[in-house]
Design an enzyme around this catalytic site. Structure first.
Site, PDB file in Angstrom:
ATOM      1  N   LYS A  51      -0.921  -0.672   2.985  1.00 48.86           N
ATOM      2  CA  LYS A  51      -0.013   0.387   2.537  1.00 48.86           C
ATOM      3  C   LYS A  51      -0.302   0.733   1.083  1.00 48.86           C
ATOM      4  CE  LYS A  51       3.522  -0.816   5.908  1.00 48.86           C
ATOM      5  NZ  LYS A  51       4.724  -1.566   6.252  1.00 48.86           N
ATOM      6  N   GLN A  95       9.335  -4.964   3.619  1.00 51.31           N
ATOM      7  CA  GLN A  95       8.489  -5.373   4.744  1.00 51.31           C
ATOM      8  C   GLN A  95       9.216  -6.388   5.625  1.00 51.31           C
ATOM      9  OE1 GLN A  95       5.316  -4.073   5.428  1.00 51.31           O
ATOM     10  NE2 GLN A  95       5.569  -5.203   7.331  1.00 51.31           N
ATOM     11  N   ASP A 118      11.090   4.150   5.779  1.00 50.82           N
ATOM     12  CA  ASP A 118      10.923   3.599   7.130  1.00 50.82           C
ATOM     13  C   ASP A 118      11.833   4.302   8.136  1.00 50.82           C
ATOM     14  OD1 ASP A 118       8.931   1.704   7.424  1.00 50.82           O
ATOM     15  OD2 ASP A 118      10.150   0.055   6.628  1.00 50.82           O
TER      16      ASP A 118
END
Ligand code: NAP
Length: 280
Positions: A51, A95, A118
């Protein structure tokens, strides 16, 4: 047709890069993505590194905050509040998975919905379900973009999704409903899964069971999007038996090289959208 996720991801990332350059030239501002990584779970380390690399390549200011696996929930929540109030941070991503002492629910709820790249915050989940503007989870968004490359108009298609997770199955269903598909969501308790799948014009497999979907499960000329990533011997395979299915269908994503590369490109897309929403 094999759907080339790597190619489509590269095209999308190039578009994002160009748009960031253009905005930077006008405003002298760039998007910022902060990722919080807790513990030393190997796959998470790899995902976060990816990422970070991809963000930098398109001109996003990427920042990774690392905590040891025994960090307190309070400390992480305090950091998220700080990031929520930081005008240089466009997007925040924590995460997953998290260690046991930290509540996933509390963490997701604490992120400012307008920075929730997200798309997991209930405000974004609710907006998506209501058909309003929402930040959409990256993997289903990537699946939809790939589908639309094959078939611009999905209206009236019979779509079957295997898997009902918050990450994949449920948001995928909302996206396909918005496209006017007739949507069936299946899961581990579904009776006659094979029969349900065999009716699908569009089949999305987001299960986590290697090669679950066989040739006689799929309809001639259907489109198959395989989200699964499974270790199978020394190989990575999807949820669909790719070799036996590929010649029966109109289009199919391979694993690897299908949905995976689109997921990361959609994270960059979401970060750019969050940044643009704050520009004025
Ligand atoms: P998850 O949370 O474990 O959900 C799996 C879903 O599949 C559940 O709804 C489960 O049903 C259902 N299921 C399990 N076994 C089944 C069976 N035999 N028949 C029918 N349904 C079954 O998984 P996830 O996070 O959605 O991930 C799914 C897969 O996608 C995994 O392989 C994951 O690694 C992969 N993934 C890929 C990407 C990407 O970028 N390509 C991103 C995220 C995840 P119940 O609800 O009844 O338990």
């Amino acid at each position: 047709m094999i759907i080339d996720g790597k190619k489509e991801s590269a095209v999308l990332r190039e578009e994002i890069k160009k748009e960031i350059i253009s905005i930077k030239n006008k405003t002298n501002k760039i998007p910022g993505l902060t990722v919080i990584l807790i513990g030393d779970f190997a796959p998470s380390q790899i995902y976060v590194r990816n990422k970070e690399k991809n963000s930098k390549e398109v001109g996003i200011n990427s920042n990774v905050i690392k905590y040891s696996k025994d960090v307190t929930e309070e400390e992480v929540l305090k950091k998220i509040e700080e990031l929520n109030n930081d005008k240089d941070v466009s997007g925040i991503l924590v995460q997953l998975p998290l260690p046991d002492q930290i509540s996933k629910e509390k963490i997701i709820h604490s992120i400012d919905p307008s920075k929730d790249v997200d798309g997991f915050h209930p405000v974004n989940v609710g907006n998506l379900a209501s058909g309003y503007h929402a930040i959409v989870p990256c993997t289903p968004l990537g699946c939809l973009l790939l589908l639309k490359k094959i078939e611009k108009n999905l209206s009236g298609k019979h779509a079957v999704i295997i898997g009902r997770s918050n990450l994949n199955g449920k948001p995928m269903a909302q996206l396909l409903l918005k496209e006017n598909c007739t949507v069936v969501i299946t899961h581990s308790k579904t009776k006659n899964l094979k029969e349900e799948c065999s009716k699908a014009d569009i089949l999305i497999a987001a299960v986590g069971v290697a090669n679950l979907v066989k040739k006689d499960w799929v309809k001639d000329g259907s489109i198959i999007i395989d989200v699964g990533i499974n270790k199978h011997g020394d190989k990575i395979v999807g949820d669909v038996s790719f070799e036996e299915v590929k010649n029966k269908v109109k289009a199919i994503t391979p694993v690897p090289g299908g949905v995976g590369p689109m997921t990361i490109a959609c994270l960059l897309k979401n970060t750019l959208e969050c940044f643009k929403a704050r520009l004025t």
